[in-house]
Scaffold this active site. Structure first.
Site, PDB file in Angstrom:
ATOM      1  N   ILE A  12      -5.857  -4.906  -5.410  1.00 23.09           N
ATOM      2  CA  ILE A  12      -5.106  -5.929  -4.680  1.00 23.09           C
ATOM      3  C   ILE A  12      -5.873  -6.447  -3.454  1.00 23.09           C
ATOM      4  O   ILE A  12      -5.679  -7.583  -3.038  1.00 23.09           O
ATOM      5  CB  ILE A  12      -3.692  -5.395  -4.302  1.00 23.09           C
ATOM      6  CG1 ILE A  12      -2.710  -6.542  -4.091  1.00 23.09           C
ATOM      7  CG2 ILE A  12      -3.745  -4.458  -3.102  1.00 23.09           C
ATOM      8  CD1 ILE A  12      -1.254  -6.127  -4.095  1.00 23.09           C
ATOM      9  N   ASP A  35      -2.214   1.535   0.573  1.00 18.97           N
ATOM     10  CA  ASP A  35      -2.139   1.372   2.034  1.00 18.97           C
ATOM     11  C   ASP A  35      -3.514   1.626   2.663  1.00 18.97           C
ATOM     12  O   ASP A  35      -4.015   0.812   3.467  1.00 18.97           O
ATOM     13  CB  ASP A  35      -1.097   2.372   2.564  1.00 18.97           C
ATOM     14  CG  ASP A  35      -0.670   2.118   3.997  1.00 18.97           C
ATOM     15  OD1 ASP A  35      -1.053   1.083   4.563  1.00 18.97           O
ATOM     16  OD2 ASP A  35       0.064   2.970   4.547  1.00 18.97           O
ATOM     17  N   THR A 119       5.376   3.930  -6.791  1.00 16.99           N
ATOM     18  CA  THR A 119       5.083   4.654  -8.039  1.00 16.99           C
ATOM     19  C   THR A 119       3.864   5.576  -7.947  1.00 16.99           C
ATOM     20  O   THR A 119       3.497   6.213  -8.935  1.00 16.99           O
ATOM     21  CB  THR A 119       4.880   3.686  -9.223  1.00 16.99           C
ATOM     22  OG1 THR A 119       3.702   2.904  -8.988  1.00 16.99           O
ATOM     23  CG2 THR A 119       6.072   2.782  -9.407  1.00 16.99           C
ATOM     24  N   VAL A 121       2.174   8.017  -4.690  1.00 16.49           N
ATOM     25  CA  VAL A 121       2.537   9.194  -3.892  1.00 16.49           C
ATOM     26  C   VAL A 121       4.057   9.381  -3.817  1.00 16.49           C
ATOM     27  O   VAL A 121       4.551  10.511  -3.818  1.00 16.49           O
ATOM     28  CB  VAL A 121       1.970   9.042  -2.459  1.00 16.49           C
ATOM     29  CG1 VAL A 121       2.427  10.172  -1.551  1.00 16.49           C
ATOM     30  CG2 VAL A 121       0.458   8.987  -2.478  1.00 16.49           C
TER      31      VAL A 121
HETATM   32  N1  AR6 Z   1      -4.793  -2.139  -5.574  1.00 15.57           N
HETATM   33  C1  AR6 Z   1      -3.643  -2.156  -6.299  1.00 15.57           C
HETATM   34  N2  AR6 Z   1      -2.896  -1.065  -6.530  1.00 15.57           N
HETATM   35  C2  AR6 Z   1      -3.329   0.110  -6.008  1.00 15.57           C
HETATM   36  C3  AR6 Z   1      -4.508   0.218  -5.235  1.00 15.57           C
HETATM   37  C4  AR6 Z   1      -5.248  -0.968  -5.024  1.00 15.57           C
HETATM   38  N3  AR6 Z   1      -6.375  -0.982  -4.300  1.00 15.57           N
HETATM   39  N4  AR6 Z   1      -4.654   1.517  -4.857  1.00 15.57           N
HETATM   40  C5  AR6 Z   1      -3.611   2.201  -5.385  1.00 15.57           C
HETATM   41  N5  AR6 Z   1      -2.817   1.358  -6.091  1.00 15.57           N
HETATM   42  P1  AR6 Z   1       0.725   4.427  -3.530  1.00 15.57           P
HETATM   43  P2  AR6 Z   1       3.597   4.629  -2.801  1.00 15.57           P
HETATM   44  C6  AR6 Z   1      -1.561   1.619  -6.821  1.00 15.57           C
HETATM   45  O1  AR6 Z   1       0.608   5.900  -3.608  1.00 15.57           O
HETATM   46  O2  AR6 Z   1       3.878   5.395  -4.042  1.00 15.57           O
HETATM   47  C7  AR6 Z   1       0.517   5.869   1.173  1.00 15.57           C
HETATM   48  O3  AR6 Z   1      -0.133   6.979   1.689  1.00 15.57           O
HETATM   49  C8  AR6 Z   1      -1.279   3.019  -7.294  1.00 15.57           C
HETATM   50  O4  AR6 Z   1      -1.985   3.297  -8.494  1.00 15.57           O
HETATM   51  O5  AR6 Z   1      -0.351   3.663  -2.848  1.00 15.57           O
HETATM   52  O6  AR6 Z   1       4.512   3.496  -2.424  1.00 15.57           O
HETATM   53  C9  AR6 Z   1       1.452   5.199   2.161  1.00 15.57           C
HETATM   54  O7  AR6 Z   1       0.963   5.289   3.476  1.00 15.57           O
HETATM   55  C10 AR6 Z   1       0.233   2.943  -7.537  1.00 15.57           C
HETATM   56  O8  AR6 Z   1       0.488   2.329  -8.809  1.00 15.57           O
HETATM   57  O9  AR6 Z   1       2.119   3.978  -2.772  1.00 15.57           O
HETATM   58  C11 AR6 Z   1       2.710   5.956   1.989  1.00 15.57           C
HETATM   59  O10 AR6 Z   1       2.706   7.157   2.735  1.00 15.57           O
HETATM   60  C12 AR6 Z   1       0.703   1.970  -6.451  1.00 15.57           C
HETATM   61  O11 AR6 Z   1      -0.477   1.351  -5.940  1.00 15.57           O
HETATM   62  C13 AR6 Z   1       2.725   6.295   0.505  1.00 15.57           C
HETATM   63  O12 AR6 Z   1       1.360   6.284   0.101  1.00 15.57           O
HETATM   64  C14 AR6 Z   1       1.464   2.623  -5.308  1.00 15.57           C
HETATM   65  O13 AR6 Z   1       0.918   3.891  -5.011  1.00 15.57           O
HETATM   66  C15 AR6 Z   1       3.448   5.241  -0.290  1.00 15.57           C
HETATM   67  O14 AR6 Z   1       3.544   5.667  -1.623  1.00 15.57           O
END
Ligand code: AR6
Length: 174
Positions: A12, A35, A119, A121
């Site tokens: 993204i 993030d 989806t 963490v």
């Molecule tokens: N581009 C698109 N999608 C991504 C990318 C990227 N560069 N990197 C990861 N994903 P998560 P949450 C996907 O864990 O579950 C953080 O530490 C990943 O594969 O990023 O909402 C925050 O600070 C998954 O499908 O977010 C919070 O503490 C999706 O993004 C916590 O994680 C969301 O995974 C939020 O957890």
């Protein structure tokens, strides 16, 4: 004009859209997953602006500039942590999509990309999360003339297939 909904696979942080959505935590001070990737790519100015926002509630969203990202804005939303499904997780996840779109539309955004909020963490199961994402976006953009495109930016091939399947369903045609 109807808003186009599209699923792609990618990072993204590389998208040249008006706004990307960040799956943040309530501190808005960065973390892992998408993030961490967004903060790394945007540079330290993003963290500085986020500090001034003083956090965000679960289900709500706040907007900043995109700094070194190709995207003009970042909309930070805080998804629910999955706790089994009976803690209003679905309602809060839908609220993330609604509030993010509201901010985007107010900022004059024409193109916006969402990651699969909650989806990673936060453990929300992928299939219901994708359904909530698509259905909430469809309902929110139904009457909007300005928003041209909503992209569901999937990180994995599995998520991409899931979104494509849901978007292809006849009842999803709006
Ligand atoms: N581009 C698109 N999608 C991504 C990318 C990227 N560069 N990197 C990861 N994903 P998560 P949450 C996907 O864990 O579950 C953080 O530490 C990943 O594969 O990023 O909402 C925050 O600070 C998954 O499908 O977010 C919070 O503490 C999706 O993004 C916590 O994680 C969301 O995974 C939020 O957890």
């Amino acid at each position: 004009m109807t808003t186009k909904l599209q699923a792609i696979r990618g990072d993204i942080t590389s998208l040249s859209v008006d706004a990307i959505v960040n799956a943040a935590n309530s501190s808005l001070l960065g973390g892992g997953g998408v993030d961490g990737a967004i903060h790394r790519a945007a540079g330290p100015e993003l963290l500085q602006e986020c500090r001034a926002l003083r956090g965000c509630d679960t289900g709500d969203a706040k907007i900043t500039k995109g700094y070194r990202l190709p995207a003009k804005h970042v909309i930070h939303t805080v998804g629910p942590v999955w706790q089994g499904g009976d803690h209003n997780e679905a309602g809060l996840l839908a609220s993330c999509y609604r509030q993010s779109l509201k901010l985007a539309i107010n900022a004059g955004t024409r193109t916006i990309a969402f990651p699969c909020i909650s989806t990673g963490v936060y453990g929300f199961p992928a299939t219901p999360a994708a359904r909530i994402a698509v259905e909430t976006v469809q309902a929110s953009v139904a009457s909007d003339a300005e928003l041209e495109k909503v992209i569901f930016c999937c990180f994995s091939e599995e998520d991409l297939k899931l979104y494509q399947q849901i978007l292809d369903e006849p009842e999803s045609l709006g």
